[in-house]
Design an enzyme around this catalytic site. Structure first.
Site, PDB file in Angstrom:
ATOM      1  N   GLU A 175      50.731  37.799  50.101  1.00  0.00           N
ATOM      2  CA  GLU A 175      49.804  38.499  50.843  1.00  0.00           C
ATOM      3  C   GLU A 175      50.344  39.455  51.721  1.00  0.00           C
ATOM      4  O   GLU A 175      49.789  40.652  52.245  1.00  0.00           O
ATOM      5  CB  GLU A 175      48.888  37.484  51.873  1.00  0.00           C
ATOM      6  CG  GLU A 175      47.989  36.466  51.080  1.00  0.00           C
ATOM      7  CD  GLU A 175      47.291  37.008  50.096  1.00  0.00           C
ATOM      8  OE1 GLU A 175      46.690  38.070  49.955  1.00  0.00           O
ATOM      9  OE2 GLU A 175      47.077  35.932  49.090  1.00  0.00           O
ATOM     10  N   GLY A 206      44.002  33.085  48.796  1.00  0.00           N
ATOM     11  CA  GLY A 206      44.549  34.224  49.925  1.00  0.00           C
ATOM     12  C   GLY A 206      43.881  35.561  49.655  1.00  0.00           C
ATOM     13  O   GLY A 206      43.500  35.966  48.780  1.00  0.00           O
ATOM     14  N   HIS A 212      50.757  42.706  50.079  1.00  0.00           N
ATOM     15  CA  HIS A 212      49.448  43.589  49.954  1.00  0.00           C
ATOM     16  C   HIS A 212      49.416  44.372  50.986  1.00  0.00           C
ATOM     17  O   HIS A 212      49.025  45.731  50.841  1.00  0.00           O
ATOM     18  CB  HIS A 212      48.204  42.611  50.049  1.00  0.00           C
ATOM     19  CG  HIS A 212      47.795  42.062  48.574  1.00  0.00           C
ATOM     20  ND1 HIS A 212      47.465  43.042  47.605  1.00  0.00           N
ATOM     21  CD2 HIS A 212      47.515  40.927  48.272  1.00  0.00           C
ATOM     22  CE1 HIS A 212      47.071  42.107  46.643  1.00  0.00           C
ATOM     23  NE2 HIS A 212      47.131  41.082  46.875  1.00  0.00           N
ATOM     24  N   GLN A 262      43.165  44.515  50.534  1.00  0.00           N
ATOM     25  CA  GLN A 262      42.223  44.313  49.353  1.00  0.00           C
ATOM     26  C   GLN A 262      40.745  44.584  49.696  1.00  0.00           C
ATOM     27  O   GLN A 262      39.978  44.946  48.819  1.00  0.00           O
ATOM     28  CB  GLN A 262      42.353  42.770  49.026  1.00  0.00           C
ATOM     29  CG  GLN A 262      43.594  42.429  48.414  1.00  0.00           C
ATOM     30  CD  GLN A 262      43.891  41.024  48.139  1.00  0.00           C
ATOM     31  OE1 GLN A 262      44.224  40.302  48.774  1.00  0.00           O
ATOM     32  NE2 GLN A 262      43.483  40.787  46.713  1.00  0.00           N
TER      33      GLN A 262
HETATM   34 NI    NI Z   1      46.492  39.194  45.780  1.00  0.00          NI
END
Ligand code: NI
Length: 168
Positions: free
Chosen positions: A135, A46, A138, A51
């Site tokens: 995710e 993922g 994030h 990121q």
């Molecule tokens: Ni991660």
């Protein structure tokens, strides 16, 4: 297709809250392809746009055995369907080499849009349910190390900072 640079903890840019995607155009599609390429190159299951330092609500996930079924979630959200919790050893491409047990809701419903802006829902189980929650964290500037003790988190931070100094 490009391989994008993945930010690593404790990079403060990982704490940015991502904004909703409003335009579903060619630029978005090309970026999603780059995210997939980057995720596969890093052997991840993922990747959130955060990121790679793009602060829009975009996630790619591939939990298939042969890494040939990438799923794209744009503006994803979840509803928790019951109180059952599930423990899983989580890793993260932004925290390479470290795994910690995190407890999350097991039964969820995902609502998201695809690359064309079409809304869909999914009631996943197993790894996908864990992964999408990781995710979405994030996109909200959260990391799995936020769920563990500050002592453990600081230990991981120091080890990664040392690696980053050695690489620099
Ligand atoms: Ni991660």
């Amino acid at each position: 297709m490009a391989i994008l640079q993945i930010l690593e903890f404790p990079d403060p840019r990982l704490r940015t809250k991502a904004a909703p995607v409003v335009e579903f155009n060619d630029t978005l599609q090309a970026f999603v392809e780059d995210m997939k390429t980057t995720m596969y190159d890093a052997n991840g299951i993922g990747l959130a746009a955060t990121q790679v330092n793009v602060h829009q609500r975009i996630v790619v996930i591939d939990v298939s055995e042969n890494n040939d079924n990438a799923q794209v979630f744009i503006n994803p959200s979840i509803d928790v369907l019951d109180e059952l919790m599930h423990e899983y050893d989580e890793g993260c491409l932004s925290i390479p080499g470290f795994y910690e047990t995190v407890k999350r809701p097991e039964h969820i419903r995902i609502t998201a849009q695809d690359v064309h802006g079409e809304t869909f829902t999914l009631e996943p189980d197993g790894v996908l349910a864990v992964c999408i929650q990781h995710e979405i964290d994030h996109l909200d500037g959260k990391l799995f190390v936020d769920y563990i003790s500050s002592m453990k988190r600081n230990r991981i931070r120091k080890k990664l900072e040392k690696q980053h100094r050695q690489k620099a």
